[in-house]
Design an enzyme around this catalytic site. Structure first.
Site, PDB file in Angstrom:
ATOM      1  N   HIS A  53     -86.135  73.158-147.719  1.00  0.00           N
ATOM      2  CA  HIS A  53     -85.071  72.386-148.359  1.00  0.00           C
ATOM      3  C   HIS A  53     -84.922  71.061-147.607  1.00  0.00           C
ATOM      4  CE1 HIS A  53     -82.815  76.042-150.333  1.00  0.00           C
ATOM      5  NE2 HIS A  53     -84.116  76.034-150.595  1.00  0.00           N
ATOM      6  N   CYS A  99     -79.005  76.649-145.521  1.00  0.00           N
ATOM      7  CA  CYS A  99     -78.865  75.323-144.917  1.00  0.00           C
ATOM      8  C   CYS A  99     -77.514  75.174-144.223  1.00  0.00           C
ATOM      9  CB  CYS A  99     -79.058  74.250-145.977  1.00  0.00           C
ATOM     10  SG  CYS A  99     -80.765  74.177-146.588  1.00  0.00           S
ATOM     11  N   CYS A 145     -76.959  75.097-149.532  1.00  0.00           N
ATOM     12  CA  CYS A 145     -76.988  76.545-149.784  1.00  0.00           C
ATOM     13  C   CYS A 145     -76.591  77.258-148.489  1.00  0.00           C
ATOM     14  CB  CYS A 145     -78.386  76.971-150.240  1.00  0.00           C
ATOM     15  SG  CYS A 145     -79.594  77.016-148.899  1.00  0.00           S
ATOM     16  N   GLU A 158     -82.403  69.563-146.302  1.00  0.00           N
ATOM     17  CA  GLU A 158     -81.601  69.633-145.069  1.00  0.00           C
ATOM     18  C   GLU A 158     -82.402  70.219-143.906  1.00  0.00           C
ATOM     19  OE1 GLU A 158     -80.909  70.873-148.096  1.00  0.00           O
ATOM     20  OE2 GLU A 158     -78.785  71.332-148.314  1.00  0.00           O
TER      21      GLU A 158
END
Lengths: 149, 149
Positions: free
Chosen positions: B53, B86, B83, B55
């Site tokens: 992801h 993260c 999410c 992040e």
């Protein structure tokens, strides 16, 4: 059951190796169709990467081997209850079964705290089996933190 | 505030670039002392890595640059509510402030579902500022998923 114990023994070996490297002693093994896809110990220090938990590394390595973002049908063995970050990554990877050793009251995200698999924002939950190799997994961690003090 | 908008614009640019690569259009920027340490878009497909992801990539890259497991004093700008995975990684990295654009009712872990920063298993919570660049961030995602159908 014998196979389950064998795979958790491999995870415990990875945990021991991590401890010997000065990392928090946690190990993980990813298995599919009875074959080990990936094994890893915690490497946050060596990699200078706060996300390099054993579970995340095992997932990344297995994804790379299978050339797939998902690990459907794979089972993860890890010596400690996964944290919230790892619990979510396990869900995203569509891992079928999660076997963990010792519970983690302070940082666990499966059976403590966020309990991610019970959240409405969790769209895949593995079957969870706790307590296999718990005594050895917990002893490794206890010895590590006692020695650090 | 002007700087805040400027950094979110960079995150939005990363989101657009991700979308152009066929990735879910989410972007992130890590800033410390007014300087961009790392920027990233979602790369789960390109890297065949379910943990990639925006992040997580920004955190990993910034840790590598600073040669540090922690990013104390750093601020993260991301186009979508992180999410659960993260959100936890942001906590572990000791990030100071989290600015996010659009809320994520289905998958968010900050203000939805696990609400990780309110859990007893969360040992560092960033200050959270939501809604900056929300309209543009949400439009990017909506257009992407509409085009996929």
């Amino acid at each position: 059951m014998t196979l389950t114990i064998r795979f958790m023994d491999v995870a415990l070996e990875e945990a021991q190796l991590a401890g010997a490297r000065g990392e928090v002693p946690i190990g993980a093994v990813l298995v599919k169709n009875g074959v080990i896809l990936a094994r890893a110990g915690n490497e946050t220090r060596a990699l200078q990467d706060v996300t390099a938990h054993a579970e995340i590394l095992a997932i990344r390595r297995a994804c790379a081997i299978l050339e797939d973002e998902r690990l459907a049908g794979a089972d993860l063995y890890v010596t400690l209850e996964p944290c919230t970050m790892c619990a979510a990554a396990i869900s995203f990877a569509r891992i079928r079964r999660l076997y963990y050793g010792a519970p983690d009251e302070k940082g666990g995200g499966v059976d403590h705290g966020a309990r991610f698999y019970s959240q409405p924002t969790c769209h895949h939950a593995p079957d969870v089996y706790a307590g296999i190799g718990e005594t050895e997994a917990a002893a490794l961690l206890k010895d590590f933190f006692t020695a650090k003090r």
